[in-house]
Write a protein that holds these residues in place. Structure first.
Motif, short mmCIF file in Angstrom:
data_model
loop_
_atom_site.label_atom_id
_atom_site.label_comp_id
_atom_site.label_asym_id
_atom_site.label_seq_id
_atom_site.Cartn_x
_atom_site.Cartn_y
_atom_site.Cartn_z
N PHE A 144 0.60 -0.95 -0.15
CA PHE A 144 -0.10 -0.07 0.15
C PHE A 144 0.64 1.13 0.12
CE2 PHE A 144 -2.91 -2.86 2.19
CZ PHE A 144 -3.82 -2.31 1.30
N PRO A 145 0.79 2.24 -0.67
CA PRO A 145 1.37 3.52 -0.47
C PRO A 145 1.46 3.85 0.46
CG PRO A 145 -0.46 3.57 -2.82
CD PRO A 145 -1.04 2.63 -1.68
N GLU A 146 0.57 3.66 1.54
CA GLU A 146 0.50 5.08 2.63
C GLU A 146 1.69 4.23 3.97
OE1 GLU A 146 0.57 6.66 5.92
OE2 GLU A 146 -0.28 6.98 3.94
N LEU A 147 1.89 2.92 3.38
CA LEU A 147 2.95 1.49 3.62
C LEU A 147 4.25 2.74 3.72
CD1 LEU A 147 4.04 -0.62 5.97
CD2 LEU A 147 3.06 -1.89 4.37
N VAL A 148 4.31 2.42 2.33
CA VAL A 148 5.90 2.53 1.47
C VAL A 148 6.15 4.42 2.41
CG1 VAL A 148 6.74 3.29 -0.46
CG2 VAL A 148 4.90 1.31 -0.47
N ALA A 149 5.30 5.03 2.16
CA ALA A 149 5.60 5.97 2.86
C ALA A 149 5.81 5.80 4.83
CB ALA A 149 4.85 7.36 2.31
N GLN A 150 5.15 5.12 5.01
CA GLN A 150 5.93 4.55 6.31
C GLN A 150 6.96 4.34 6.43
OE1 GLN A 150 4.31 6.59 9.18
NE2 GLN A 150 2.07 6.86 8.64
N ILE A 151 7.54 3.40 6.02
CA ILE A 151 8.91 3.09 5.77
C ILE A 151 9.79 4.24 5.49
CG2 ILE A 151 10.30 1.48 5.17
CD1 ILE A 151 7.75 -0.57 5.20
N SER A 152 9.48 4.87 4.42
CA SER A 152 10.57 5.32 3.48
C SER A 152 10.57 6.89 4.17
CB SER A 152 9.95 6.65 2.27
OG SER A 152 9.57 5.53 1.40
N VAL A 153 9.65 7.18 5.52
CA VAL A 153 10.05 8.71 6.43
C VAL A 153 10.64 7.76 8.05
CG1 VAL A 153 8.91 9.28 8.45
CG2 VAL A 153 8.00 9.23 6.18
N TRP A 154 10.25 6.52 8.18
CA TRP A 154 11.49 5.94 9.05
C TRP A 154 12.74 5.42 8.38
CZ3 TRP A 154 11.24 3.25 14.03
CH2 TRP A 154 11.93 2.22 13.82
N ARG A 155 13.28 5.24 7.54
CA ARG A 155 14.68 4.79 6.91
C ARG A 155 15.09 5.88 6.38
NH1 ARG A 155 14.80 0.04 3.66
NH2 ARG A 155 16.56 1.46 2.27
N GLY A 169 15.22 -1.88 8.28
CA GLY A 169 16.29 -1.80 8.75
C GLY A 169 17.90 -2.63 10.11
N PRO A 170 18.56 -2.60 10.40
CA PRO A 170 18.74 -3.00 10.95
C PRO A 170 18.03 -3.18 12.66
CG PRO A 170 20.43 -1.81 10.84
CD PRO A 170 19.31 -0.93 9.97
N THR A 171 17.99 -3.73 13.68
CA THR A 171 17.06 -4.10 15.07
C THR A 171 17.05 -2.72 15.63
OG1 THR A 171 17.11 -6.06 14.22
CG2 THR A 171 16.74 -5.13 16.51
N GLN A 172 16.66 -2.35 16.34
CA GLN A 172 16.41 -1.50 17.25
C GLN A 172 16.80 -1.62 18.17
OE1 GLN A 172 16.72 2.39 16.12
NE2 GLN A 172 17.19 1.10 14.15
N VAL A 173 17.00 -0.79 19.56
CA VAL A 173 17.69 -1.15 21.09
C VAL A 173 15.75 -0.62 21.52
CG1 VAL A 173 18.17 -0.62 23.18
CG2 VAL A 173 19.61 0.32 20.87
N PRO A 174 16.18 -1.70 22.28
CA PRO A 174 14.15 -1.98 22.77
C PRO A 174 14.06 -0.87 23.84
CG PRO A 174 15.33 -4.05 23.38
CD PRO A 174 16.52 -2.84 22.87
N GLY A 175 12.72 -0.35 22.88
CA GLY A 175 11.98 0.74 22.98
C GLY A 175 10.62 1.46 22.62
N SER A 176 10.25 2.47 22.52
CA SER A 176 9.54 2.83 22.23
C SER A 176 9.40 2.69 20.03
CB SER A 176 8.77 4.09 21.48
OG SER A 176 9.87 5.22 21.63
N SER A 178 11.58 0.59 18.85
CA SER A 178 11.50 -1.15 17.91
C SER A 178 9.87 -1.31 18.13
CB SER A 178 12.63 -1.42 19.60
OG SER A 178 11.79 -1.78 20.44
N ARG A 179 8.76 -0.67 18.76
CA ARG A 179 7.39 -1.33 18.53
C ARG A 179 7.46 -0.45 17.20
NH1 ARG A 179 8.04 -0.08 24.36
NH2 ARG A 179 7.85 1.54 24.58
N TRP A 180 7.72 0.78 16.89
CA TRP A 180 6.83 0.76 15.51
C TRP A 180 7.99 -0.25 14.58
CZ3 TRP A 180 2.60 3.49 14.55
CH2 TRP A 180 3.02 3.38 12.37
N GLN A 181 8.78 -0.13 14.71
CA GLN A 181 10.01 -0.43 13.14
C GLN A 181 8.52 -2.24 13.30
OE1 GLN A 181 14.15 -2.08 14.75
NE2 GLN A 181 14.31 -1.98 12.71
N ARG A 182 8.59 -2.93 14.92
CA ARG A 182 7.54 -4.04 14.69
C ARG A 182 6.32 -4.20 14.07
NH1 ARG A 182 9.77 -5.54 19.38
NH2 ARG A 182 7.73 -5.52 20.27
#
Length: 302
Positions: A144-155, A169-176, A178-182
């Motif tokens: 979905f374009p919105e998911l691609v956009a959200q991942i682009s912002v994250w990256r 990308g790489p696994t984030q340190v546990p916390g908020s 890493s929760r959003w990454q999941r």
């Protein structure tokens, strides 16, 4: 995040900061020597600047579960404290606490930083639709374009290099974060029936693959191999028999095993007619493996 922590400590003051450190040491002995103490310390300062009692909040976090088996108790406590309020500049960031926002010096500065993050995120979000993403091509799936956009912002926010083909990308340190990454990784895994199926298969192989950001890439590879007609149960069984997957980069390790699997060359049958000397008066056919030297003295016709 750095600006929030620094501003909070300036508001709290040196004397109160020392008291907070001493109380943390009483609640959890030697916590100030743990690797993640600077992160936890910044959170405690932010709590104090927001009007909360850092000691009480820390004691509540300790009561949430034992720390005896924790290699880094500060990291565990940081994870328990790191919950995000809504209306932050990014989904994994809280808004500026009211007391800091009302501060004459730090309020306007932090508001400007927060607004800048929002503006930059909006630019990346808008540009994502017109950009060819290598990580998306590696998945071979329509997201979905919105998911691609959200991942682009994250990256962009995490500085994930373009040649890293795992979506987040790489696994984030546990916390908020890493929760959003999941959350993002789960949405990728659910984005198509094929990826959903192979993501579920991959996650059943080893516990480490459940939270590995490269699991969607592994799922895409499995889908590709299945499409090529490979025997996936046999390939995966052979790969897993090579030993336990590492705790870190488990998906990458399994991908490596699949890509480096031994390839069985096809055996071409070669029939040849061997004519013996006239004195023997015999003629017969036999199998000759490819590349085998022909016997001397034989007249051979294939």
């Amino acid at each position: 995040m750095d600006a929030l922590g620094f501003a909070a400590e300036q508001m709290v003051g040196r004397e109160r900061a020392a008291q907070i450190e001493a109380e943390a040491e009483r609640v959890v002995p030697e916590v100030t020597d743990a690797p993640a103490w600077p992160v936890l310390r910044s959170q405690l300062m932010l709590l104090a600047a927001s009007g909360a009692d850092p000691g009480e909040v820390l004691r509540n976090a300790v009561r949430d579960g034992s720390l005896e088996a924790a290699r880094d108790p500060a990291a565990v406590l940081s994870y328990r404290l790191n919950w995000v309020d809504r209306n932050g500049p990014l989904p994994w960031l809280s808004k500026v606490p009211d007391r800091l926002a009302e501060h004459l010096q730090w309020g306007p500065y932090l508001a400007s930083r927060s607004e800048l993050v929002r503006d930059l995120a909006a630019q990346v979000h808008e540009a994502s639709g017109a950009t060819e993403h290598r990580w998306q091509e590696a998945l071979s799936a329509d997201l979905f374009p919105e998911l691609v956009a959200q991942i682009s912002v994250w990256r962009a926010a995490m500085g994930v290099p373009a040649d890293d083909l795992s979506p987040t990308g790489p696994t984030q340190v546990p916390g908020s974060a890493s929760r959003w990454q999941r959350v993002l990784d789960d949405h990728v895994g659910l984005s198509s029936p094929t990826l959903r199926h192979w993501t579920a298969v991959a996650r059943q192989l080893a516990p480490q693959l459940r939270d590995d950001p490269q699991t969607p890439v592994l799922a895409a590879k499995l889908a590709s191999l299945a499409h090529e007609g490979e025997d996936l149960p046999e390939l995966l069984g052979r790969a897993m028999r090579r030993g336990p997957l590492p705790d870190d980069h488990a998906a990458a390790a399994l991908l490596y095993r699949l890509e480096r699997r031994p390839r069985q060359e096809p055996i071409h049958e070669v029939w040849e007619t061997v004519e013996f000397t006239e004195s023997m008066g015999q003629r017969h056919e036999r199998m000759r493996p490819p590349g085998m030297d022909r016997p001397h003295g034989y007249g051979i016709g294939i």
